[in-house]
Enzyme design. Sequence first.
Site, PDB file in Angstrom:
ATOM      1  N   ARG A 233       0.863  -1.183   0.000  1.00 16.50           N
ATOM      2  CA  ARG A 233       0.000   0.000   0.000  1.00 16.50           C
ATOM      3  C   ARG A 233       0.897   1.230   0.000  1.00 16.50           C
ATOM      4  NH1 ARG A 233      -3.314  -2.752  -1.628  1.00 16.50           N
ATOM      5  NH2 ARG A 233      -5.345  -3.309  -0.764  1.00 16.50           N
ATOM      6  N   GLU A 262      -3.806   7.271  -4.587  1.00 12.07           N
ATOM      7  CA  GLU A 262      -4.106   6.759  -5.935  1.00 12.07           C
ATOM      8  C   GLU A 262      -5.400   7.366  -6.460  1.00 12.07           C
ATOM      9  OE1 GLU A 262      -4.003   2.475  -5.921  1.00 12.07           O
ATOM     10  OE2 GLU A 262      -2.041   2.463  -4.986  1.00 12.07           O
ATOM     11  N   HIS A 280      -0.704   0.188 -10.015  1.00 11.35           N
ATOM     12  CA  HIS A 280      -1.358  -0.805  -9.143  1.00 11.35           C
ATOM     13  C   HIS A 280      -1.783  -2.066  -9.922  1.00 11.35           C
ATOM     14  CE1 HIS A 280      -3.580  -1.235  -5.071  1.00 11.35           C
ATOM     15  NE2 HIS A 280      -3.327  -2.422  -5.582  1.00 11.35           N
TER      16      HIS A 280
HETATM   17  C1  8YV Z   1      -6.238  -5.478  -5.890  1.00 13.35           C
HETATM   18  C2  8YV Z   1      -4.590  -5.325  -3.928  1.00 13.35           C
HETATM   19  O1  8YV Z   1      -6.089  -5.378  -7.243  1.00 13.35           O
HETATM   20  O2  8YV Z   1      -5.443  -7.336  -3.102  1.00 13.35           O
HETATM   21  C3  8YV Z   1      -4.987  -6.242  -2.836  1.00 13.35           C
HETATM   22  O3  8YV Z   1      -4.826  -5.861  -1.660  1.00 13.35           O
HETATM   23  O4  8YV Z   1      -4.014  -4.331  -3.698  1.00 13.35           O
HETATM   24  C4  8YV Z   1      -4.854  -5.666  -5.333  1.00 13.35           C
HETATM   25  O5  8YV Z   1      -4.539  -6.975  -5.576  1.00 13.35           O
HETATM   26  C5  8YV Z   1      -7.052  -4.342  -5.514  1.00 13.35           C
HETATM   27  O6  8YV Z   1      -6.983  -4.045  -4.181  1.00 13.35           O
HETATM   28  C6  8YV Z   1      -8.475  -4.607  -6.011  1.00 13.35           C
HETATM   29  O7  8YV Z   1      -9.490  -4.285  -5.132  1.00 13.35           O
END
Ligand code: 8YV
Length: 314
Positions: A233, A262, A280
């Site tokens: 993150r 983001e 991302h």
């Molecule tokens: C996702 C991510 O694409 O799983 C997670 O925590 O950051 C990513 O894999 C994204 O969060 C989709 O909601």
Amino acid sequence: MSAVLVTRRLPGASVARLAAHHDVDLHAGELPLSHEELHERLEGKAGVVVLLGGRIDRAAIDAAGPSLKIIANVAVGYDNLDVAYAASKGIVCTNTPDVLTDATADLTWALILGITRRLGEGERMLRAGAWKGWGFDFMLGSGLGGKLLGIVGGGRIGRAVAMRAAAFGMRVGVSSRRDPQWPGVEFLPLERLIPSADILSLHVPLTPETRHLVDRTALTRMKRSAYLINTTRGAVVDEGALAWALKEHLIAGAALDVYEREPEVHPDLLGLENVLLSPHLGSATRETRTAMADLAIDNVLAVLGGHPALTPIR
Ligand code: 8YV
């Protein structure tokens, strides 16, 4: 039949499976629902399937009202959910672990290779028509063999990244709350990992404790030849401090897949050559996204069908 809000488009087959049992309110737009729209559409729902950018906090849970039974996050990270408040109301929260581990670990390695071998910089130069031809000491990067890969976080994705390191002849150290005992990996406290890692790769979830874990102080303690990789993150790194450290060449480079705000990226990062930026993409393969959607839908079907969730957040 219960009402379920799906806050973003998902693969058709997974939504169809949900719609066979429940009344689905699907937001099919390109952009996420606004705060107000989300709250409006949550009202009276028994379930919500939420994706990145969807914040199910205390106010959202209250907006849904007493009918809400499950919040199914289509992501492994769940810093967008108020899990404690949901639990206090007897609402189950679920995430999508395991199915995205390999995709995210692969992307982490793409970033490690991309930044150490200057792929973004090289491509930009070539497309700009500025390449003058092969040169013996042209655009030299850093090799990986024998170097130390420092993994911050003892979870599944960190482990999958660590296990791929043997293919590149790297040594691996891990820092986490307790020794995860990965084969061939040395357990090191973060204070020792930061100054000794040649590649420092972040794999901790975003929590109040990990927010700005990599700040100015941490960056000044890294080797000048080291690279920072972030696929977890954005807010685990102080983006402003990182832009400063890269500008001052306090570290050799960074590769980021995630950002503090983001889709905004700190403007100073955009002008720097020693940073590789991806939008991302950690879990962004067709196979993985399909598996994530299926798992989230399975969680909703289980809980609304009176069964335990497959992957509850505890
Ligand atoms: C996702 C991510 O694409 O799983 C997670 O925590 O950051 C990513 O894999 C994204 O969060 C989709 O909601």
